[in-house]
Design a protein around this motif. Structure first.
Motif: not given
Length: 442
Positions: A96-101, A108-109, A267-271, A276-279
């Protein structure tokens, strides 16, 4: 307890005591029954009555109730593994992480999972305040909704809630939505973050002025301010694109998602945090304890995303959204004394009414005609929007039927004598404070 044995009054008393007093009051006034079963765009209550669901819990059931493809995927996941302890990696979450990215515009980092949108907002606040220290100023827009947990309420653009909990932060600046001059003044030489709904939701439902999102992105870039896009309501096709920020062709620093992500199965959510922001601003140690992102929820999310793509629901949102808005605009021309306009885009639309009294009256008349719509539960809004958020899979025939029933409901409201409207206006202003005994008599 079987659905036939449900005590509606006791259930509403329990709702008022343990969940939401304002919601329980609204259900009492509207004579709402207890939902017992749902499928597609239809809900059946415990008495057997069937309703068209054009509320979808403010957009949660985005692929329709109990979609068979999502049902199969979650059943298979339950048979294998439903839950893992916090911090334990599992392949379904990684998928799911890779799909959302890949889906979200930007590079996205990191993706952090929670159980609710308000919780994801709080996670982003922790990151922003720690990573962009010593800056503390958060800029939000009037009318914005970012959740009602305690920290999220500090950036809620609906300040009437301060009456219950007091002003939570002196570092929060509120500006009118769409007012770029006010935004520039509030950000100044640099704020910690700007929190923004790309399309203002809630009782207000406003589209951004042309160039507004792009100008805010440029302002944040110039001042080192984080731009946080809250797409809890707008994402996954609700507005006709996978993400509302795509209309402005911008990339936020932080993207917050929830609601329609699992199609209503969990129920699910993500930030999501831009690489670039994390760097530029490394993330602090994560002490946010959440059980979000477990295998069951992630499987549901992957299945819902498959349905959106395979059934071409983004295009369906555009086409059915045009049909719905055109029909609602025709009704607005027929009833100019009740309806001000029809805001929105895609299947994120509704009727902006000339007073909270008309929202309550129209909701009740639609309830009599077996149509669920999204009431704002905001009696202080001068021009509230009664929201129409059907599933993206809604058929053209179902929209035509909902429009027909809406026209009948508007005719009934328009036929009410002036004295009754006046009485109901006074009731509406105080309906969440009226005694339950009086509501039962009404």
């Amino acid at each position: 307890m079987t659905t036939a044995a449900i005590d509606r009054r006791q259930l509403l008393d329990d709702c008022e005591k343990h969940w939401g007093a304002s919601a329980a009051k609204l259900y009492r006034i509207a004579g709402s029954q207890v939902e017992a079963e749902a499928s597609g765009c239809e809900v059946r209550d415990h008495t057997g009555r069937r309703y068209l669901d054009f509320a979808c819990s403010y957009g949660v059931f985005i692929v329709g109730h109990r979609h068979p493809a999502v049902q199969r995927r979650v059943d298979a996941q339950l048979a294998q593994l439903a839950w893992t302890p916090r911090g334990a990696a599992h392949p379904v979450q990684q998928e799911l992480t890779e799909r959302l990215k890949a889906l979200a515009p930007g590079d996205w980092g990191d993706v952090r999972y929670m159980l609710s949108g308000a919780e994801a907002v709080e996670h982003s606040l922790r990151y922003a305040l720690a990573a962009n220290a010593p800056r503390r100023r958060i800029v939000i827009t009037a009318g914005a909704y970012h959740g009602k947990t305690l920290a999220a309420m500090s950036i809620l653009g609906q300040r009437q809630h301060e009456a219950s909990f007091g002003k939570l932060s002196a570092d929060v600046v509120i500006v009118p939505y769409g007012d770029m001059a006010a935004m520039r003044e509030a950000v100044g030489d640099g704020a910690c973050a700007v929190y923004l709904e790309p399309i203002l939701g809630g009782a207000h439902l406003r589209m951004p002025p042309l160039g507004y999102m792009e100008d805010i992105r440029a302002l944040c870039d110039h001042t080192g301010t984080l731009l946080v896009a809250d797409e809890i309501q707008t994402a996954f096709g609700r507005c006709g694109k996978m993400f509302a920020v795509e209309y402005a062709n911008i990339e936020p620093d932080i993207l917050i998602l929830s609601k329609g992500l699992t199609g209503g199965y969990a129920s699910i959510a993500c930030a999501m945090y831009r690489k670039q922001t994390l760097e530029r601003l490394p993330a602090p140690a994560d002490d946010h304890d959440s059980c979000g992102g477990h295998p069951f929820a992630c499987a549901a999310a992957l299945a819902a995303l498959d349905v959106i793509e395979e059934e071409n629901l983004l295009q369906a949102s555009v086409e059915r959204g045009q049909q719905l808005r055109q029909g609602l605009m025709q009704l607005a021309r027929r009833f100019p004394g009740i309806i001000e306009d029809v805001p929105g885009i895609g299947l994120m639309t509704g009727l902006r009414l000339k007073g909270a009294v008309y929202e309550s009256l129209l909701s009740m008349e639609l309830g009599k005609r077996n149509v669920h719509t999204g009431h704002s539960m905001n009696e202080r809004a001068e021009r509230p929007v009664l929201r129409y958020y059907p599933p993206l899979s809604v058929s053209a025939d179902t929209i035509d039927e909902a429009l027909k029933r809406t026209g009948e409901a508007l005719e009934a409201v328009a036929a009410l004598p002036a004295w009754k409207i006046s009485v109901m206006r006074r009731v509406t202003r105080s309906m969440y404070r009226l005694p339950n005994a009086l509501l039962r008599k009404m």
